[in-house]
Each structure stands twice: as structure tokens, then as C-alpha cells.
Design a protein around this motif. Structure first.
Motif, PDB file in Angstrom:
ATOM      1  N   GLU A   1       0.453  12.197  -9.303  1.00  0.00           N
ATOM      2  CA  GLU A   1      -0.246  13.455  -9.049  1.00  0.00           C
ATOM      3  C   GLU A   1       0.684  14.645  -9.215  1.00  0.00           C
ATOM      4  OE1 GLU A   1      -3.368  15.931  -8.293  1.00  0.00           O
ATOM      5  OE2 GLU A   1      -3.382  13.759  -8.656  1.00  0.00           O
ATOM      6  N   GLU A   2       1.938  14.484  -8.774  1.00  0.00           N
ATOM      7  CA  GLU A   2       2.901  15.580  -8.937  1.00  0.00           C
ATOM      8  C   GLU A   2       3.189  15.842 -10.409  1.00  0.00           C
ATOM      9  OE1 GLU A   2       5.616  18.558  -7.585  1.00  0.00           O
ATOM     10  OE2 GLU A   2       3.852  17.545  -6.770  1.00  0.00           O
ATOM     11  N   ARG A   3       3.294  14.788 -11.201  1.00  0.00           N
ATOM     12  CA  ARG A   3       3.507  14.979 -12.634  1.00  0.00           C
ATOM     13  C   ARG A   3       2.327  15.714 -13.273  1.00  0.00           C
ATOM     14  NH1 ARG A   3       5.910   9.738 -12.285  1.00  0.00           N
ATOM     15  NH2 ARG A   3       3.905   8.757 -12.761  1.00  0.00           N
ATOM     16  N   LEU A   4       1.107  15.343 -12.859  1.00  0.00           N
ATOM     17  CA  LEU A   4      -0.062  16.040 -13.390  1.00  0.00           C
ATOM     18  C   LEU A   4      -0.062  17.510 -12.986  1.00  0.00           C
ATOM     19  CD1 LEU A   4      -2.882  13.382 -12.807  1.00  0.00           C
ATOM     20  CD2 LEU A   4      -1.840  14.051 -14.984  1.00  0.00           C
ATOM     21  N   ARG A   5       0.341  17.796 -11.754  1.00  0.00           N
ATOM     22  CA  ARG A   5       0.365  19.180 -11.290  1.00  0.00           C
ATOM     23  C   ARG A   5       1.377  20.002 -12.090  1.00  0.00           C
ATOM     24  NH1 ARG A   5       3.002  22.475  -7.660  1.00  0.00           N
ATOM     25  NH2 ARG A   5       4.527  20.852  -7.157  1.00  0.00           N
ATOM     26  N   ILE A   6       2.556  19.428 -12.316  1.00  0.00           N
ATOM     27  CA  ILE A   6       3.566  20.130 -13.108  1.00  0.00           C
ATOM     28  C   ILE A   6       3.062  20.365 -14.528  1.00  0.00           C
ATOM     29  CG2 ILE A   6       5.879  19.914 -14.107  1.00  0.00           C
ATOM     30  CD1 ILE A   6       6.709  18.419 -11.595  1.00  0.00           C
TER      31      ILE A   6
ATOM     32  N   ALA B   1       0.828  -1.208   0.000  1.00  0.00           N
ATOM     33  CA  ALA B   1       0.000   0.000   0.000  1.00  0.00           C
ATOM     34  C   ALA B   1       0.866   1.263   0.000  1.00  0.00           C
ATOM     35  CB  ALA B   1      -0.927  -0.004   1.216  1.00  0.00           C
ATOM     36  N   GLN B   2       1.971   1.240   0.754  1.00  0.00           N
ATOM     37  CA  GLN B   2       2.869   2.392   0.771  1.00  0.00           C
ATOM     38  C   GLN B   2       3.483   2.631  -0.603  1.00  0.00           C
ATOM     39  OE1 GLN B   2       5.462   1.119   3.910  1.00  0.00           O
ATOM     40  NE2 GLN B   2       4.353   2.256   5.488  1.00  0.00           N
ATOM     41  N   ASP B   3       3.876   1.550  -1.272  1.00  0.00           N
ATOM     42  CA  ASP B   3       4.423   1.694  -2.626  1.00  0.00           C
ATOM     43  C   ASP B   3       3.382   2.290  -3.568  1.00  0.00           C
ATOM     44  OD1 ASP B   3       6.788   0.628  -1.740  1.00  0.00           O
ATOM     45  OD2 ASP B   3       6.367  -1.397  -2.448  1.00  0.00           O
ATOM     46  N   GLU B   4       2.131   1.849  -3.418  1.00  0.00           N
ATOM     47  CA  GLU B   4       1.070   2.373  -4.273  1.00  0.00           C
ATOM     48  C   GLU B   4       0.815   3.851  -3.979  1.00  0.00           C
ATOM     49  OE1 GLU B   4      -1.937   2.279  -7.205  1.00  0.00           O
ATOM     50  OE2 GLU B   4      -0.200   1.016  -6.750  1.00  0.00           O
ATOM     51  N   VAL B   5       0.843   4.216  -2.692  1.00  0.00           N
ATOM     52  CA  VAL B   5       0.653   5.625  -2.330  1.00  0.00           C
ATOM     53  C   VAL B   5       1.772   6.481  -2.924  1.00  0.00           C
ATOM     54  CG1 VAL B   5       0.710   7.259  -0.411  1.00  0.00           C
ATOM     55  CG2 VAL B   5      -0.676   5.189  -0.244  1.00  0.00           C
ATOM     56  N   ALA B   6       3.012   5.995  -2.826  1.00  0.00           N
ATOM     57  CA  ALA B   6       4.137   6.744  -3.395  1.00  0.00           C
ATOM     58  C   ALA B   6       3.992   6.875  -4.908  1.00  0.00           C
ATOM     59  CB  ALA B   6       5.454   6.051  -3.040  1.00  0.00           C
ATOM     60  N   ARG B   7       3.546   5.804  -5.565  1.00  0.00           N
ATOM     61  CA  ARG B   7       3.364   5.853  -7.019  1.00  0.00           C
ATOM     62  C   ARG B   7       2.274   6.855  -7.397  1.00  0.00           C
ATOM     63  NH1 ARG B   7       0.244   4.028 -10.918  1.00  0.00           N
ATOM     64  NH2 ARG B   7      -1.202   3.078  -9.447  1.00  0.00           N
ATOM     65  N   LEU B   8       1.164   6.832  -6.655  1.00  0.00           N
ATOM     66  CA  LEU B   8       0.077   7.770  -6.940  1.00  0.00           C
ATOM     67  C   LEU B   8       0.505   9.208  -6.668  1.00  0.00           C
ATOM     68  CD1 LEU B   8      -2.964   5.806  -5.456  1.00  0.00           C
ATOM     69  CD2 LEU B   8      -2.370   6.109  -7.870  1.00  0.00           C
ATOM     70  N   ALA B   9       1.297   9.402  -5.596  1.00  0.00           N
ATOM     71  CA  ALA B   9       1.775  10.749  -5.289  1.00  0.00           C
ATOM     72  C   ALA B   9       2.669  11.279  -6.405  1.00  0.00           C
ATOM     73  CB  ALA B   9       2.516  10.756  -3.959  1.00  0.00           C
ATOM     74  N   ALA B  10       3.533  10.396  -6.926  1.00  0.00           N
ATOM     75  CA  ALA B  10       4.401  10.811  -8.029  1.00  0.00           C
ATOM     76  C   ALA B  10       3.573  11.144  -9.272  1.00  0.00           C
ATOM     77  CB  ALA B  10       5.410   9.712  -8.348  1.00  0.00           C
TER      78      ALA B  10
ATOM     79  N   THR C   1      12.896  25.551 -11.891  1.00  0.00           N
ATOM     80  CA  THR C   1      13.774  25.850 -10.761  1.00  0.00           C
ATOM     81  C   THR C   1      12.998  25.809  -9.459  1.00  0.00           C
ATOM     82  OG1 THR C   1      15.182  27.240 -12.133  1.00  0.00           O
ATOM     83  CG2 THR C   1      15.323  27.564  -9.759  1.00  0.00           C
ATOM     84  N   GLY C   2      11.771  26.314  -9.484  1.00  0.00           N
ATOM     85  CA  GLY C   2      10.959  26.275  -8.276  1.00  0.00           C
ATOM     86  C   GLY C   2      10.653  24.863  -7.834  1.00  0.00           C
ATOM     87  N   TYR C   3      10.468  23.929  -8.781  1.00  0.00           N
ATOM     88  CA  TYR C   3      10.193  22.546  -8.422  1.00  0.00           C
ATOM     89  C   TYR C   3      11.449  21.829  -7.943  1.00  0.00           C
ATOM     90  CZ  TYR C   3       5.698  23.113 -10.734  1.00  0.00           C
ATOM     91  OH  TYR C   3       4.469  23.531 -11.093  1.00  0.00           O
ATOM     92  N   ARG C   4      12.592  22.144  -8.553  1.00  0.00           N
ATOM     93  CA  ARG C   4      13.800  21.387  -8.259  1.00  0.00           C
ATOM     94  C   ARG C   4      14.589  21.945  -7.085  1.00  0.00           C
ATOM     95  NH1 ARG C   4      17.290  20.534 -13.450  1.00  0.00           N
ATOM     96  NH2 ARG C   4      18.407  19.234 -11.962  1.00  0.00           N
TER      97      ARG C   4
END
Length: 383
Positions: A192-197, A181-190, A253-256
Motif C-alpha cells: 500500500e505504501e508503494r502504491l501511495r508513493i 497473519a502479521q507477516d501478511e499485514v506487513a507485506r500488504l502495508a508495504a 526526502t519527505g518519505y525518507r
């Protein structure tokens, strides 16, 4: 015959939530087999004599071999392969027949059979097997006229050990599911971050790129009207394109480069999502602004390495500024592949730190693995 303390030891190898290696389990199980000294004593000095000695030795060796093969056979928590069922069946047969054939001191064998049930079967089947072994112990005790108190102690050990190992197996299953479940949460978070960017870049570039397209079309139509107007539109296109490029660079730059505080928060979130307990310690005077981005880069690189390679349970991140030197230490208790060799990420970090006059050291330590970055506070961070 107190068997529980030793038999439970082998499940602790590998740490919580991690599957013990086959050699670690073999070591723990071999320690528990010391209680087979009771049937061995019957063969060496007890009532087992004559031809029965040969059959007793053969039966005991066969039981030990099949028991070890049963508990060490590769398997998943939710499904047993046919080989495991076959080995478990032979182990059960030997664990029942040998006590009936040779007497009370051989009643340690049903206890080991119960352990195998509890480790391998679902809870309901394991409970049925545990009750069946209790019945076997009682029947052998009655037929062999064993001491009733000893028989009850053996039944209690079967019931208590069976319950204990069923609980341990269920706990490990929950931990495995938690890690998934933690791996899935991390994958979903990544994701979501890609979608936000993507959304942010779309908002930044949409207007500018649309204007570039319109002016390019206009310049094409005006090419017939005179070079001066075309030149004016082309310069406008260049200006808009440069502004769009600046906006993209600022966004990336703001993201990195979120700075040390942002990277510490990000590292804590990533490590905790991977199942690692994180402790952050900040001490000394405030960190110079010139080094904030560089220390943030180091925290991100160190946390990424812990998540990818260490499989750590604990990680400590410490930042110290004594007025002259800023020191970052990231220590985890995970295992590392030997021999250790730094990757490209640490090599890039070392180049940036050395450009600022600092040093980077990374490698195995007494408690696991440590990354240490030390930078003079008076030296500005490289761009």
C-alpha cells in the motif's frame, strides 16, 4: 507418581510462538523420562526376575527410543508424515503391551503415549487416544489387582496431561497463524505504501512531464522558423525539468526523512506487526532540530535490523538528551548469529554519525542485542 510438572517443561523452550529446537525438546523430554524409574525399579529390585528381566529391559529401551523418535520427528502442525504415523503406532503398541505384561509400575508408559498423542494429533484424535490409554490403565489395574486409588491417580494424570498438552499444541498453532497473519499485514502495508508513493509521484510529475513533451514537440516544429524561438522553448523545457526534479527530490526526502517522532511511530508499527512488544522512552530536554533527521535515520536502521534478524519478543527504544549529548539506545532480547559482524546498514549509519562527531556501538549484550548512538548536541547533523 507426579509426572505433570516435568513433562510440561519442554514445551516452554523457545518462547511463545516459536518452535523449540529439537535439542531443546530432547532436553525437556529427557527430564520427564526420570519417571521411568518405576519400571526400572521393577527390573532391578522388584518382581521381574529370570528371563523376564531381559525382555523387560529390551522392551523399556525400545519404548524410550520410539517415544523420543516419535515426538522429535520433523512435522507440521496440520499434517503428519507417514514416518510419524509409523513411529506413533509402534510407541502405542509398546505402551499398551508392556504394562499388560509386567504390571502396575509400568503404567507410566501409557501416560507418555498420551503426551505423544496430544503433541502430534488433532484435538479429536488426541482425545480418543487419551480415553483409550485411560481404559488400558483401568484394565491393567483390574487384572493386576492394583490399588484402586493408585489406578485412579494414573487415570487422572492421563486425562489432565492430555488436556494440558492439547491446549498447548492448539495455542502454538494459533501463534503460528498469528505470525503468518502479521507477516501478511506487513507485506500488504508495504504494498500500500508503494502504491501511495506511486500515486503521489504521478501527481507531482504528470503535469510537468506533459508540459515537457508539449514544449519539445513545439520546439521541433519551430526549428524551421528560426533559432531564437527554438532557444526560448528549450529554455522553458529546461526550467520545467529542473522544477520537476526538485519536486521529486522533495517528495523522496519527505518519505525518507520523517524526523525522529515519525520514525519512532514507524518503528513501533513495524515491530508490533512482527510480533515484538515495543517500549519507547524519551527523557531530557527537547531534541535539537539539527539532529532530528539523523536520530530518525538511526531509529529506522535499528528497527529494521530487529525485524529482519533478531526475532525478538521485546524491544526498548530510549532517547536521552542531557543538554550536552543526545543518546539513542535500542535493546532487544532476540538471538543473534555468532560471531557478530555489522552489515552495510550499520556501517552507513556509523559514517553519518561519525561525520556529526558522534559514536555508534552495536553488538550482543546481557539481554540480547544493543545499538547505541551518542552525538554531541552542539554538532549539526550532516546533510
Amino acid at each position: 507418581m507426579k509426572i505433570a510438572p516435568v513433562l510440561t517443561s519442554f514445551l516452554t523452550f523457545g518462547g511463545a510462538g516459536k518452535s523449540p529446537s529439537r535439542w531443546a525438546r530432547l532436553l525437556g523430554i529427557s527430564t520427564g523420562l526420570v519417571y521411568l524409574c518405576f519400571p526400572v525399579g521393577d527390573i532391578v529390585t522388584g518382581p521381574v526376575t529370570g528371563a523376564r528381566v531381559f525382555w523387560g529391559v529390551l522392551g523399556l529401551v525400545a519404548f524410550v527410543a520410539f517415544f523420543l523418535a516419535t515426538v522429535l520427528v520433523p512435522r507440521s502442525y496440520d499434517r503428519l508424515p507417514p514416518l510419524a504415523w509409523g513411529l506413533l503406532g509402534v510407541t502405542t503398541l509398546l505402551g499398551v503391551c508392556l504394562p499388560f505384561s509386567f504390571g502396575g509400575n509400568w503404567l507410566t508408559l501409557p501416560i507418555y503415549t498420551t503426551v505423544a498423542y496430544s503433541l502430534m494429533l488433532r484435538s479429536r484424535l488426541a482425545v480418543l487416544g487419551m480415553l483409550a490409554m485411560s481404559v488400558v490403565i483401568v484394565l491393567v489395574g483390574v487384572l493386576r489387582k492394583n490399588d484402586p486409588a493408585t489406578t485412579m491417580v494414573l487415570v487422572f494424570q492421563v486425562l489432565s496431561l492430555g488436556t494440558l498438552f492439547i491446549s498447548m499444541r492448539n495455542t502454538r498453532m494459533l501463534l503460528v497463524k498469528l505470525r503468518q497473519a502479521q507477516d501478511e499485514v506487513a507485506r500488504l502495508a508495504a504494498g500500500e505504501e508503494r502504491l501511495r508513493i506511486a500515486r503521489d509521484l504521478h501527481d507531482l510529475l504528470g503535469h510537468s512531464l506533459s508540459l515537457i513533451v508539449l514544449k519539445s514537440e513545439l520546439a521541433g516544429r519551430l526549428a524551421e522558423g528560426g533559432p531564437q524561438r527554438v532557444l526560448t522553448e528549450i529554455r522553458d523545457i529546461e526550467s520545467v525539468a529542473r522544477q520537476a526534479l526538485v519536486e521529486v527530490r522533495d517528495a523522496v526526502t519527505g518519505y525518507r526523512q520523517r524526523g525522529l517522532s515519525g520514525e519512532l511511530d514507524g518503528a513501533r508499527a513495524a515491530l508490533e506487526a512482527a510480533g515484538t512488544r515495543v517500549t519507547v522512552r524519551l527523557s531530557g530536554t527537547p531534541l535539537p532540530d539539527a539532529l532530528d533527521g539523523l536520530l530518525g535515520w538511526a531509529v529506522r536502521e535499528g528497527a529494521t535490523n530487529v525485524v529482519r534478524h533478531a526475532q525478538a519478543e521485546r524491544c526498548e527504544i530510549g532517547v536521552t538528551h542531557d543538554g550536552r549529548t543526545v543518546t539513542l539506545e535500542i535493546v532487544n532480547d532476540g538471538c543473534q548469529v555468532a560471531p557478530y559482524s555489522p552489515g552495510s546498514g550499520l556501517a552507513g549509519l556509523a559514517e553519518r554519525v561519525e561525520a556529526a562527531g558522534g559514536t555508534v556501538s552495536a553488538g550482543p549484550c546481557a539481554t540480547g542485542f544493543a545499538l547505541r548512538v551518542a552525538i554531541p548536541a552542539a554538532v549539526e547533523s550532516p546533510a
